[in-house]
Design a protein around this motif. Sequence first.
Motif, PDB file in Angstrom:
ATOM      1  N   LYS A  16       0.880  -1.142  -0.009  1.00 38.26           N
ATOM      2  CA  LYS A  16       0.019  -0.208   0.366  1.00 38.26           C
ATOM      3  C   LYS A  16       1.179   1.507   0.169  1.00 38.26           C
ATOM      4  O   LYS A  16       1.850   1.385   0.529  1.00 38.26           O
ATOM      5  CB  LYS A  16      -0.961  -0.257   1.121  1.00 38.26           C
ATOM      6  N   LYS A  17       0.197   2.207  -0.917  1.00 31.98           N
ATOM      7  CA  LYS A  17       1.591   3.603  -0.942  1.00 31.98           C
ATOM      8  C   LYS A  17       0.064   4.770  -0.569  1.00 31.98           C
ATOM      9  O   LYS A  17      -0.025   5.527  -0.615  1.00 31.98           O
ATOM     10  CB  LYS A  17       1.510   3.650  -2.909  1.00 31.98           C
ATOM     11  N   ARG A  18       0.311   4.689   0.897  1.00 34.75           N
ATOM     12  CA  ARG A  18      -0.409   5.445   1.881  1.00 34.75           C
ATOM     13  C   ARG A  18      -0.026   6.657   1.400  1.00 34.75           C
ATOM     14  O   ARG A  18       1.246   7.457   1.219  1.00 34.75           O
ATOM     15  CB  ARG A  18      -0.364   5.175   3.692  1.00 34.75           C
ATOM     16  N   ILE A  19      -1.057   7.655   1.202  1.00 36.15           N
ATOM     17  CA  ILE A  19      -1.358   9.485   0.960  1.00 36.15           C
ATOM     18  C   ILE A  19      -0.948   9.896   2.676  1.00 36.15           C
ATOM     19  O   ILE A  19      -0.836  10.802   2.290  1.00 36.15           O
ATOM     20  CB  ILE A  19      -1.959   9.630  -0.350  1.00 36.15           C
ATOM     21  N   PHE A  20      -2.304   9.205   3.132  1.00 39.13           N
ATOM     22  CA  PHE A  20      -2.889  10.184   3.941  1.00 39.13           C
ATOM     23  C   PHE A  20      -3.000   9.262   5.314  1.00 39.13           C
ATOM     24  O   PHE A  20      -2.974   7.638   5.052  1.00 39.13           O
ATOM     25  CB  PHE A  20      -4.659  10.196   3.838  1.00 39.13           C
ATOM     26  N   LYS A  21      -3.323   9.637   6.655  1.00 37.30           N
ATOM     27  CA  LYS A  21      -3.214   9.437   8.005  1.00 37.30           C
ATOM     28  C   LYS A  21      -4.318   8.408   7.794  1.00 37.30           C
ATOM     29  O   LYS A  21      -4.778   6.666   8.664  1.00 37.30           O
ATOM     30  CB  LYS A  21      -2.245   9.966   8.852  1.00 37.30           C
ATOM     31  N   ASP A  22      -6.184   9.186   7.444  1.00 42.11           N
ATOM     32  CA  ASP A  22      -6.878   8.851   7.961  1.00 42.11           C
ATOM     33  C   ASP A  22      -6.903   7.644   6.665  1.00 42.11           C
ATOM     34  O   ASP A  22      -6.655   7.629   5.495  1.00 42.11           O
ATOM     35  CB  ASP A  22      -7.585  10.396   7.981  1.00 42.11           C
ATOM     36  N   VAL A  35     -11.888  11.232   8.040  1.00 48.64           N
ATOM     37  CA  VAL A  35     -11.693  10.039   7.087  1.00 48.64           C
ATOM     38  C   VAL A  35     -11.161  11.861   5.752  1.00 48.64           C
ATOM     39  O   VAL A  35     -11.745  12.586   5.646  1.00 48.64           O
ATOM     40  CB  VAL A  35     -12.783   9.867   6.679  1.00 48.64           C
ATOM     41  N   ARG A  36     -10.680  10.808   4.934  1.00 46.34           N
ATOM     42  CA  ARG A  36     -10.546  11.701   3.674  1.00 46.34           C
ATOM     43  C   ARG A  36     -11.287  11.208   2.289  1.00 46.34           C
ATOM     44  O   ARG A  36     -11.828   9.667   2.530  1.00 46.34           O
ATOM     45  CB  ARG A  36      -8.919  11.046   2.804  1.00 46.34           C
ATOM     46  N   LEU A  46      -3.757   1.757  -4.552  1.00 47.88           N
ATOM     47  CA  LEU A  46      -3.111   1.350  -3.624  1.00 47.88           C
ATOM     48  C   LEU A  46      -3.120   2.724  -2.636  1.00 47.88           C
ATOM     49  O   LEU A  46      -2.541   1.791  -1.214  1.00 47.88           O
ATOM     50  CB  LEU A  46      -1.812   1.705  -4.653  1.00 47.88           C
ATOM     51  N   SER A  47      -3.794   3.152  -2.845  1.00 46.87           N
ATOM     52  CA  SER A  47      -3.287   3.890  -1.838  1.00 46.87           C
ATOM     53  C   SER A  47      -5.011   4.763  -0.840  1.00 46.87           C
ATOM     54  O   SER A  47      -5.118   5.205   0.127  1.00 46.87           O
ATOM     55  CB  SER A  47      -2.792   5.956  -1.830  1.00 46.87           C
ATOM     56  N   SER A  48      -6.449   4.013  -1.476  1.00 46.96           N
ATOM     57  CA  SER A  48      -7.528   3.836  -0.460  1.00 46.96           C
ATOM     58  C   SER A  48      -7.715   2.730  -0.026  1.00 46.96           C
ATOM     59  O   SER A  48      -6.991   1.423   0.182  1.00 46.96           O
ATOM     60  CB  SER A  48      -8.434   4.495  -1.808  1.00 46.96           C
ATOM     61  N   SER A  85      -1.996  17.630  -8.154  1.00 45.76           N
ATOM     62  CA  SER A  85      -3.504  16.478  -7.772  1.00 45.76           C
ATOM     63  C   SER A  85      -3.246  15.814  -6.096  1.00 45.76           C
ATOM     64  O   SER A  85      -2.337  15.816  -5.775  1.00 45.76           O
ATOM     65  CB  SER A  85      -2.972  15.098  -8.470  1.00 45.76           C
ATOM     66  N   VAL A  86      -4.289  15.067  -5.950  1.00 49.17           N
ATOM     67  CA  VAL A  86      -4.536  14.319  -4.810  1.00 49.17           C
ATOM     68  C   VAL A  86      -3.283  13.217  -4.329  1.00 49.17           C
ATOM     69  O   VAL A  86      -2.356  13.197  -3.545  1.00 49.17           O
ATOM     70  CB  VAL A  86      -5.774  13.510  -4.747  1.00 49.17           C
ATOM     71  N   LEU A  87      -2.595  12.729  -5.667  1.00 49.62           N
ATOM     72  CA  LEU A  87      -1.509  12.039  -5.994  1.00 49.62           C
ATOM     73  C   LEU A  87      -0.376  12.153  -5.023  1.00 49.62           C
ATOM     74  O   LEU A  87       1.057  12.177  -5.293  1.00 49.62           O
ATOM     75  CB  LEU A  87      -1.277  11.582  -7.374  1.00 49.62           C
ATOM     76  N   ASP A  88       0.225  13.850  -5.358  1.00 47.96           N
ATOM     77  CA  ASP A  88       1.121  14.439  -4.951  1.00 47.96           C
ATOM     78  C   ASP A  88       1.247  14.942  -3.345  1.00 47.96           C
ATOM     79  O   ASP A  88       2.015  15.524  -3.393  1.00 47.96           O
ATOM     80  CB  ASP A  88       0.991  15.772  -5.932  1.00 47.96           C
ATOM     81  N   ILE A  89      -0.224  14.504  -2.880  1.00 47.54           N
ATOM     82  CA  ILE A  89       0.081  14.776  -1.345  1.00 47.54           C
ATOM     83  C   ILE A  89       0.978  13.918  -1.374  1.00 47.54           C
ATOM     84  O   ILE A  89       0.986  13.064  -1.281  1.00 47.54           O
ATOM     85  CB  ILE A  89      -1.399  15.083  -0.893  1.00 47.54           C
TER      86      ILE A  89
END
Lengths: 437, 397
Positions: A255-261, A293-294, A336-338, B20-24
């Motif tokens: 997983k490639k997380r973008i967000f902590k939530d 939540v995002r 991957l980030s969801s 983009s969101v993906l740049d975050i």
Amino acid sequence: MRILMFTWEFPPLISGGLGTACYGIVKGLLKKGIEVDLVLPTREEVYFPLRKVSDVDDLPVKFISPAKEIEYTSTVFKDSTERYSYIGISSVPESYISVTEVQTFYEYFKNFTEKFEYKSRIPFNEVLNNIMGSENIFEKVKEFTFRAQRYARILEYDLIHAHDWLTYPAGIIAKTVSGKKLICHIHATEFDRAGGAGDERIHKIEYSGMTEADSVIAVSKYTAEMVISRYSIDTGKINVVHNAHNINIQESEDKKRIFKDPVVLFLGRITLQKGPDYFLEAARIILSRYPKVRFVMAGAGDMETKIVHKSAKYRLKNRFLFTGFLNAAHVAEMFLSSDIYVLSSVSEPFGIAPLEAMSYGLATIISKQSGVAEVINNAIKIDFWDVKLLAEQIIRLIEDPAYRKDLGEKGRHEVEQIKWDRACDEIIKVYKKTAGR
Amino acid sequence: MINLVFYFQVHQPYRIRNFSVLDIGKHSDCFDDKLNGEVMRKVANKCYLPTNKLLLQLIDKFEGKFKVSFSITGTAIEQFRKYAPEVLYSFRDLAKTNCVEFLGETYYHSLSFLYDKNEFLEQVRMHKAAIQKEFGFSPITFRNTELIYQDSLSDYIWEEEGFKVILTEGVDRILDWRSPLYAYKDWSKNLYMLLKFYSLSDDIAFRFSNKGWVEYPLTVDKFVKWILDLNLIEKGKKNLFLNLFMDYETFGEHQWEETGIFEFMKHLPEKALRSRKIEFSWPSDVLEKTNYQPESISFPEPVSWADIERDLSAWRENDMQYNALETFYELLPRIKASGKADLIEAARKLSTSDHFYYMSTKYFQDGDVHKYFSPYGSPEAGYRNFMNAITDLEEKI
């Protein structure tokens, strides 16, 4: 066996949903020894003689005119992009555009430009011209149909296979010229795209295509029922072949997380058909109770502006975000980030995106008004309009990470079995049955 | 005597790239380095360098009788240094003449006054320090972002040491029967106020090259006559202040060189001074030149110099703008509390009012202007990039 196949999209030339499905089908057929002469809406009069599995990616080209074929084979291309631009093909998925949409927009913009006096006129006229270009899709269909008789006469094949209304007229012409049997494949009807009645002209084309066809393939029971009830097509010639997916990921892919939530994802065109407003309403309910939540709305479409404004009106802060248009690599990254995927479609003939989401291990919620709901067990199924239930189900997945993980894992295993190979076995059965008729 | 007070606004924002969101959460920041450099170099060549050169010549020629004032934002100064250092040097040359007043404002040209008093005062102090460092000048006149003003602003500014004058827009609905040509005091009578004379300012800034305008072409003779006519309002001996406030980019950028804008500016001082009834003044000259007891004037509602409404609607009217502003000012204290200098700096660059201006959907007439200045295809694209950019900072806390 060799198939003359007409379609409007094929990756990488055009990569919409129809293109994704056609790619999977053709690749599967080639694997099983079926040869395909593929015809696309190219500027030049060419076809793609596909004989072995690797051809599905290499896309060898042949010109109908011998003189042009000589010129083409003696031309050196720097890369595939240059080669594709030589044969001329648009990169915008046009089969999505419903004509009513186009006309409403056209009127809107015309009205708008008249109110403008000076410098802003120029960009608006450009928009107007582009919309005219799309409106001309009927011209393109006409041209495509006109050419079909030449392909039908020159090429050698056993059956004709046409995908969606844009190529049905070509299929009918080819059938008339060659006397070969015609199979019409229905990926979506005008009723799905328009979210209502839609365009009369397209109805007529869809109806005549399916009436003239010797066999009809529908991507789901849901679609087959729609075709039977709306177009009164002979049930005996309708076959249901469910779509599959092309995703092949390694277990090791992290997983490639973008967000902590936790991230809840909508991915698809932002149009009426996909029900983005139901997704937004559910997000609003959830965020009033769970601010951590995002929600990500990935994609583009004619309802994007409306959803952007509405999400701001609801003051969802930066908890409801937009990506804009995503290419294939970005789609994979987004999956991957969801954590949770939602298909909120009002009417979805099939829906390949949820299969893809599940193959990435996302816990998935799908609209009951979809074809994909027929083939999947390890996903939560809801009515698209039941926003409260949708919100409850998402909350349950957020509150219970073990349940979420379990559903995601089971879903991943389940969709591993949904391969184009199996769908193609079904298609070949239809071919054999039709040819022997 | 009528005092002609020129104040030029010099500002460049840090534009956000397609984010983009993906740049975050990735390593790079959200600003469009390439575009920002291009814009700065373009405006430097078309406006800043030639206009500075012209002003320097005029100041030399009239030996102290020609004076102007500038408000230069911190983000503009930083970008001069980064993309066009010769502009910074030419402003320093102007500073050395002692004929230029530098005004105070928020370093980031932000709307912080409306949301966060502490942040506002911090940005004012940052700006003051920057002006002192770059030009050796300690500002005594304050102008808030886009001349946004309401009564509470003068109270905030009064608390800050050194400020004695404040500028804002001469809005008709506030002035009513009063004239913007007189000096005023703020509602608590602490600071002197000068009000923009918008019709003559906009004749130069917006209408100068408009061939559909009945007064086209605007000649120096005509303009000076209009100024002298204004004198008729005063029967006694009270000094008047004609406050011509405009974007500095008017010269050569909004009004191209071919329109004759430089020629106009070149000949205006001579003609004006020859009348012997016009003097050039700084805003802070109001402290000495006001030979009467100024009236106090109250602005209960916020005003600005933007669009025909002259209120806050250019930055805060639609839901996108409200949601973006509220989210940003809720997030800012958390970013500051993190103590991470790079995040704080990026957040402050995002506080620049231009980002909210790009989200405006006021279409006809004013939307035109918004569109001219926006680097994005649509207000929604501007919103999307901004929201993703602040989320990037939130995730990096």
